[in-house]
Scaffold this motif. Structure first.
Motif, PDB file in Angstrom:
ATOM      1  N   ILE A  32       0.887  -1.345  -0.320  1.00 22.20           N
ATOM      2  CA  ILE A  32      -0.282   0.210   0.006  1.00 22.20           C
ATOM      3  C   ILE A  32       1.365   1.329   0.174  1.00 22.20           C
ATOM      4  O   ILE A  32       0.598   2.391  -0.614  1.00 22.20           O
ATOM      5  N   ALA A  33       2.034   1.249   0.753  1.00 25.05           N
ATOM      6  CA  ALA A  33       2.856   2.448   0.736  1.00 25.05           C
ATOM      7  C   ALA A  33       3.266   2.277  -0.645  1.00 25.05           C
ATOM      8  O   ALA A  33       3.483   3.956  -0.844  1.00 25.05           O
ATOM      9  N   VAL A  34       3.782   1.538  -1.032  1.00 22.93           N
ATOM     10  CA  VAL A  34       4.799   1.763  -2.722  1.00 22.93           C
ATOM     11  C   VAL A  34       3.676   2.412  -3.080  1.00 22.93           C
ATOM     12  O   VAL A  34       4.023   3.061  -4.455  1.00 22.93           O
ATOM     13  N   LEU A  35       2.709   1.771  -3.562  1.00 20.18           N
ATOM     14  CA  LEU A  35       1.396   2.400  -4.443  1.00 20.18           C
ATOM     15  C   LEU A  35       1.172   3.387  -4.178  1.00 20.18           C
ATOM     16  O   LEU A  35       1.327   4.325  -5.089  1.00 20.18           O
ATOM     17  N   GLY A  36       0.994   4.327  -3.035  1.00 19.71           N
ATOM     18  CA  GLY A  36       1.364   5.519  -2.781  1.00 19.71           C
ATOM     19  C   GLY A  36       1.948   6.095  -3.462  1.00 19.71           C
ATOM     20  O   GLY A  36       1.672   7.510  -3.655  1.00 19.71           O
ATOM     21  N   ALA A  37       3.105   5.594  -2.983  1.00 19.23           N
ATOM     22  CA  ALA A  37       4.137   6.481  -4.297  1.00 19.23           C
ATOM     23  C   ALA A  37       3.916   6.804  -4.868  1.00 19.23           C
ATOM     24  O   ALA A  37       3.992   8.124  -5.954  1.00 19.23           O
ATOM     25  N   GLY A  38       3.687   5.487  -6.039  1.00 22.97           N
ATOM     26  CA  GLY A  38       3.601   5.296  -7.353  1.00 22.97           C
ATOM     27  C   GLY A  38       2.313   7.232  -7.589  1.00 22.97           C
ATOM     28  O   GLY A  38       2.567   7.485  -8.757  1.00 22.97           O
ATOM     29  N   ILE A  39       1.539   6.634  -6.329  1.00 26.70           N
ATOM     30  CA  ILE A  39       0.471   7.569  -7.269  1.00 26.70           C
ATOM     31  C   ILE A  39       0.726   8.916  -6.994  1.00 26.70           C
ATOM     32  O   ILE A  39       0.456   9.682  -7.556  1.00 26.70           O
ATOM     33  N   LEU A  40       1.337   9.062  -5.650  1.00 24.51           N
ATOM     34  CA  LEU A  40       2.038  10.705  -5.462  1.00 24.51           C
ATOM     35  C   LEU A  40       2.493  11.665  -6.871  1.00 24.51           C
ATOM     36  O   LEU A  40       2.383  12.285  -7.500  1.00 24.51           O
ATOM     37  N   GLY A  41       3.063  10.346  -7.191  1.00 24.93           N
ATOM     38  CA  GLY A  41       4.159  10.500  -8.373  1.00 24.93           C
ATOM     39  C   GLY A  41       3.681  11.142  -9.728  1.00 24.93           C
ATOM     40  O   GLY A  41       3.805  12.271 -10.619  1.00 24.93           O
ATOM     41  N   MET A  42       2.472  10.207  -9.745  1.00 25.28           N
ATOM     42  CA  MET A  42       1.905  10.043 -10.943  1.00 25.28           C
ATOM     43  C   MET A  42       1.282  11.449 -11.054  1.00 25.28           C
ATOM     44  O   MET A  42       0.823  12.256 -12.048  1.00 25.28           O
ATOM     45  N   ALA A  43       0.600  12.445  -9.673  1.00 19.30           N
ATOM     46  CA  ALA A  43      -0.393  13.477  -9.587  1.00 19.30           C
ATOM     47  C   ALA A  43       0.863  14.624  -9.679  1.00 19.30           C
ATOM     48  O   ALA A  43       0.113  15.370  -9.811  1.00 19.30           O
ATOM     49  N   ARG A  44       1.960  14.292  -9.541  1.00 21.78           N
ATOM     50  CA  ARG A  44       3.062  15.362  -9.617  1.00 21.78           C
ATOM     51  C   ARG A  44       2.509  17.000 -10.589  1.00 21.78           C
ATOM     52  O   ARG A  44       3.082  17.820 -10.610  1.00 21.78           O
ATOM     53  N   GLY A  45       2.826  15.970 -11.536  1.00 20.29           N
ATOM     54  CA  GLY A  45       2.650  16.803 -12.599  1.00 20.29           C
ATOM     55  C   GLY A  45       1.255  17.888 -12.998  1.00 20.29           C
ATOM     56  O   GLY A  45       1.592  19.099 -13.371  1.00 20.29           O
ATOM     57  N   VAL A  46       0.544  17.506 -12.259  1.00 23.08           N
ATOM     58  CA  VAL A  46      -0.748  19.049 -11.338  1.00 23.08           C
ATOM     59  C   VAL A  46       0.455  20.000 -11.658  1.00 23.08           C
ATOM     60  O   VAL A  46       0.082  22.099 -12.088  1.00 23.08           O
ATOM     61  N   PHE A  47       1.533  20.690 -10.832  1.00 16.37           N
ATOM     62  CA  PHE A  47       2.605  21.346 -10.184  1.00 16.37           C
ATOM     63  C   PHE A  47       3.920  21.172 -11.592  1.00 16.37           C
ATOM     64  O   PHE A  47       3.760  22.932 -12.268  1.00 16.37           O
TER      65      PHE A  47
ATOM     66  N   ARG B 195      -0.773  12.753 -23.056  1.00 17.77           N
ATOM     67  CA  ARG B 195       0.625  13.127 -23.484  1.00 17.77           C
ATOM     68  C   ARG B 195       1.603  11.669 -22.232  1.00 17.77           C
ATOM     69  O   ARG B 195       1.314  12.271 -20.667  1.00 17.77           O
ATOM     70  N   MET B 196       2.055  10.642 -22.642  1.00 21.15           N
ATOM     71  CA  MET B 196       3.314  10.267 -21.303  1.00 21.15           C
ATOM     72  C   MET B 196       4.523  10.939 -21.731  1.00 21.15           C
ATOM     73  O   MET B 196       4.805  10.943 -22.476  1.00 21.15           O
ATOM     74  N   HIS B 197       5.109  10.738 -20.915  1.00 23.94           N
ATOM     75  CA  HIS B 197       7.098  10.949 -19.997  1.00 23.94           C
ATOM     76  C   HIS B 197       7.315  10.449 -19.283  1.00 23.94           C
ATOM     77  O   HIS B 197       6.132   9.150 -18.844  1.00 23.94           O
ATOM     78  N   ARG B 198       8.378  10.582 -18.612  1.00 26.03           N
ATOM     79  CA  ARG B 198       9.121   9.877 -18.336  1.00 26.03           C
ATOM     80  C   ARG B 198       8.446   9.314 -16.216  1.00 26.03           C
ATOM     81  O   ARG B 198       8.493   8.368 -15.603  1.00 26.03           O
ATOM     82  N   GLY B 199       7.939  10.273 -16.833  1.00 25.30           N
ATOM     83  CA  GLY B 199       7.536  10.714 -14.797  1.00 25.30           C
ATOM     84  C   GLY B 199       6.436   9.657 -14.939  1.00 25.30           C
ATOM     85  O   GLY B 199       6.019   9.015 -13.964  1.00 25.30           O
ATOM     86  N   LYS B 200       5.293   9.667 -15.529  1.00 24.46           N
ATOM     87  CA  LYS B 200       4.266   9.473 -15.728  1.00 24.46           C
ATOM     88  C   LYS B 200       4.335   7.558 -15.811  1.00 24.46           C
ATOM     89  O   LYS B 200       3.988   6.660 -15.406  1.00 24.46           O
ATOM     90  N   ALA B 201       5.826   7.508 -16.441  1.00 25.55           N
ATOM     91  CA  ALA B 201       5.877   5.495 -17.090  1.00 25.55           C
ATOM     92  C   ALA B 201       6.684   5.014 -15.459  1.00 25.55           C
ATOM     93  O   ALA B 201       6.701   3.996 -15.060  1.00 25.55           O
ATOM     94  N   LEU B 202       7.655   6.138 -14.248  1.00 26.29           N
ATOM     95  CA  LEU B 202       8.065   5.728 -13.637  1.00 26.29           C
ATOM     96  C   LEU B 202       6.640   5.765 -12.705  1.00 26.29           C
ATOM     97  O   LEU B 202       6.975   4.424 -11.884  1.00 26.29           O
TER      98      LEU B 202
END
Length: 278
Positions: free
Chosen positions: A120-135, A257-264
């Motif tokens: 769950i923690a790793v899943l949350g980290a991935g989700i936060l990274g996915m959402a970072r593109g808002v900023f 758009r797909m980029h490295r951050g989304k893929a990671l």
């Protein structure tokens, strides 16, 4: 969690991403969500005509569930008016299991293993990274309060529906009631916000809404059933693998758009799901 339950929850995750993409694809997000809600509500009513009335002990759970679902759909539709599927969906869906996990130790009795908490923690980290593109991507910050509101509603109904279905003992009837009540609550809210114009839709809009309703109904019926036979927090977390499906649909179907951050971030989500299976 058995392999069969795991496969069922993953299928539900795909269906959930699919119906969200249909709502995002439509011209009016509020109208599309209202059509989905009406179709689901009518389907729920048909099922209820063949079922017994719920016991009084189930009524508070159903009332709370209807409110949470109506709020969830409203916040989600407003968020989709502001941002892409691949941004709104990760924030709206991804924050919810973290809230559920935080609350599970206080209000739930399900025991999770160390690997499941790590997943769950790793899943949350991935989700936060996915959402970072808002900023970082200069996207509309206005989507954030709506997406976070949707996440809060998701966490609420994840707990209420899981416990309510257990009290009911009949997941099919419980889901039918909650979708009927959702229609009763959500329709006047849409009319109050957008007026009678919100009901004006062409054949294409009704077709998309009906298809989204079928996918949504199937996805949630599977999820509620899974919550009756597996830990609620774990089911809620596994359902968020729908984020990976949503990102792929946004990229391959909607042309986002797909980029490295989304893929990671997507890989982190997959890793989080895998850890919950250890």
């Amino acid at each position: 969690m058995s392999a069969g339950i795991f496969a069922a929850v993953m299928a539900a995750a795909f269906l959930h991403a699919a119906w969200n993409s249909l709502i995002k694809f439509g011209a009016s997000k509020i109208t599309g969500m209202l059509i989905l809600t009406i179709v689901q509500g009518v389907a729920g009513l048909v099922i209820l005509l063949m079922r017994d009335l719920p016991g009084l002990e189930v009524v508070p759970w159903l009332a709370a569930s209807g409110l949470f679902h109506a709020g969830y759909k409203l916040f989600l539709a407003l968020a989709y008016e502001q941002g892409d599927l691949s941004r709104v969906y990760p924030i709206a869906r991804g924050t919810a299991p973290l809230i559920v996990m935080a609350l599970s130790g206080l209000v739930l009795t399900d025991a999770l293993t160390g690997w499941e908490y790590a997943g769950i923690a790793v899943l949350g980290a991935g989700i936060l990274g996915m959402a970072r593109g808002v900023f970082s991507g200069g996207e509309a910050v206005r989507l954030l309060p709506f997406a976070l509101g949707s996440a809060a509603m998701t966490a609420g109904y994840s707990i209420v529906d899981g416990l309510g279905a257990r009290v009911s003992g009949d997941a099919v009837t419980f889901v039918a009631w909650l979708f009927f009540l959702d229609m009763v609550l959500f329709t006047p809210v849409c009319l109050a916000l957008r007026g009678r114009d919100v009901l004006r839709a062409d054949r294409r809009a009704w077709g998309l809404g009906a298809l989204a309703a079928a996918a949504s109904y199937g996805a949630y019926a599977i999820a509620v059933w899974a919550m009756t036979v597996a830990p609620i927090a774990l089911v809620a977390a596994l359902r968020e693998s729908s984020i990976l499906f949503a990102v792929l649909i946004g990229w391959l179907v909607l042309g986002e758009r797909m980029h490295r951050g989304k893929a990671l971030s997507a890989l982190l989500i997959v890793a989080g799901v895998a850890l919950t299976r250890l």
